[in-house]
Design a protein around this motif. Structure first.
Motif, short mmCIF file in Angstrom:
data_model
loop_
_atom_site.label_atom_id
_atom_site.label_comp_id
_atom_site.label_asym_id
_atom_site.label_seq_id
_atom_site.Cartn_x
_atom_site.Cartn_y
_atom_site.Cartn_z
N LEU A 45 -13.67 14.45 5.30
CA LEU A 45 -12.30 14.19 6.04
C LEU A 45 -11.86 12.63 5.95
O LEU A 45 -10.91 12.28 5.49
N SER A 46 -13.09 11.77 6.18
CA SER A 46 -12.95 10.29 5.88
C SER A 46 -12.81 9.99 4.41
O SER A 46 -11.94 9.26 4.20
N ASP A 47 -13.34 10.68 3.69
CA ASP A 47 -12.99 10.58 2.10
C ASP A 47 -11.56 10.82 1.91
O ASP A 47 -10.84 10.27 0.89
N ALA A 48 -11.25 12.14 2.22
CA ALA A 48 -9.91 12.47 1.88
C ALA A 48 -8.63 11.34 2.74
O ALA A 48 -7.84 11.35 2.15
N ARG A 49 -9.02 10.96 3.97
CA ARG A 49 -8.32 9.89 4.58
C ARG A 49 -8.20 8.81 3.59
O ARG A 49 -7.00 8.30 3.42
N GLU A 50 -9.23 8.25 3.05
CA GLU A 50 -9.27 7.20 2.01
C GLU A 50 -8.49 7.34 0.87
O GLU A 50 -7.70 6.70 0.50
N LEU A 51 -8.62 8.44 0.39
CA LEU A 51 -7.63 8.89 -0.69
C LEU A 51 -6.26 8.95 -0.63
O LEU A 51 -5.65 8.62 -1.42
N MET A 52 -6.04 9.44 0.48
CA MET A 52 -4.65 9.49 0.77
C MET A 52 -4.03 8.21 1.02
O MET A 52 -3.02 7.80 0.60
N ARG A 54 -5.26 5.44 -0.62
CA ARG A 54 -5.25 4.82 -1.93
C ARG A 54 -3.96 5.26 -2.91
O ARG A 54 -3.48 4.87 -3.80
N HIS A 55 -3.78 6.84 -2.93
CA HIS A 55 -2.88 7.41 -3.58
C HIS A 55 -1.99 8.29 -3.01
O HIS A 55 -2.09 9.51 -3.14
N PRO A 56 -0.89 7.74 -2.11
CA PRO A 56 -0.03 8.45 -1.21
C PRO A 56 0.88 9.51 -2.26
O PRO A 56 1.06 10.57 -1.85
N GLY A 57 1.19 9.09 -3.50
CA GLY A 57 2.14 10.00 -3.99
C GLY A 57 1.42 10.96 -4.76
O GLY A 57 1.98 12.21 -4.71
N ALA A 58 0.18 10.71 -5.37
CA ALA A 58 -0.61 11.74 -5.89
C ALA A 58 -0.80 12.92 -4.88
O ALA A 58 -0.83 14.04 -5.06
N MET A 59 -1.16 12.40 -3.60
CA MET A 59 -1.54 13.29 -2.60
C MET A 59 -0.40 14.29 -2.02
O MET A 59 -0.46 15.40 -1.93
N LEU A 60 0.77 13.58 -2.01
CA LEU A 60 2.12 14.27 -1.76
C LEU A 60 2.46 15.30 -3.01
O LEU A 60 2.93 16.53 -2.60
#
Length: 77
Positions: A45-52, A54-60
């Motif tokens: 979950l911590s890794d997923a938050r960090e990824l979001m 750093r890359h909000p557009g890709a996550m959306l």
């Protein structure tokens, strides 16, 4: 299991590029499997938050694609 995947990859039609792509995919799957085995839920979950962050557009875009696929699979049943 990895050896079985690699043996199957060698038998694929389409030449060296297809075999190389299959090897790359097998390595990525192995890395993901290792990550899932080694991490607990809070670390993931911590890794997923960090990824979001750093890359909000890709996550959306990923979330939209997953939502679309889920909706399609539910609509078919």
């Amino acid at each position: 299991m990895e050896n079985q995947i690699l043996e199957k990859a060698e038998q694929l039609p389409g030449g060296e590029k297809i075999v190389e792509a299959a090897h790359t995919a097998a390595a990525a799957i192995e890395d993901a499997t290792d990550y899932l085995r080694e991490q607990d839920w809070s670390e993931m979950l911590s890794d997923a938050r960090e990824l979001m962050k750093r890359h909000p557009g890709a996550m959306l875009l990923t979330a939209a694609a997953v939502g679309f696929l889920l909706a399609r699979s539910v609509a078919r049943n």
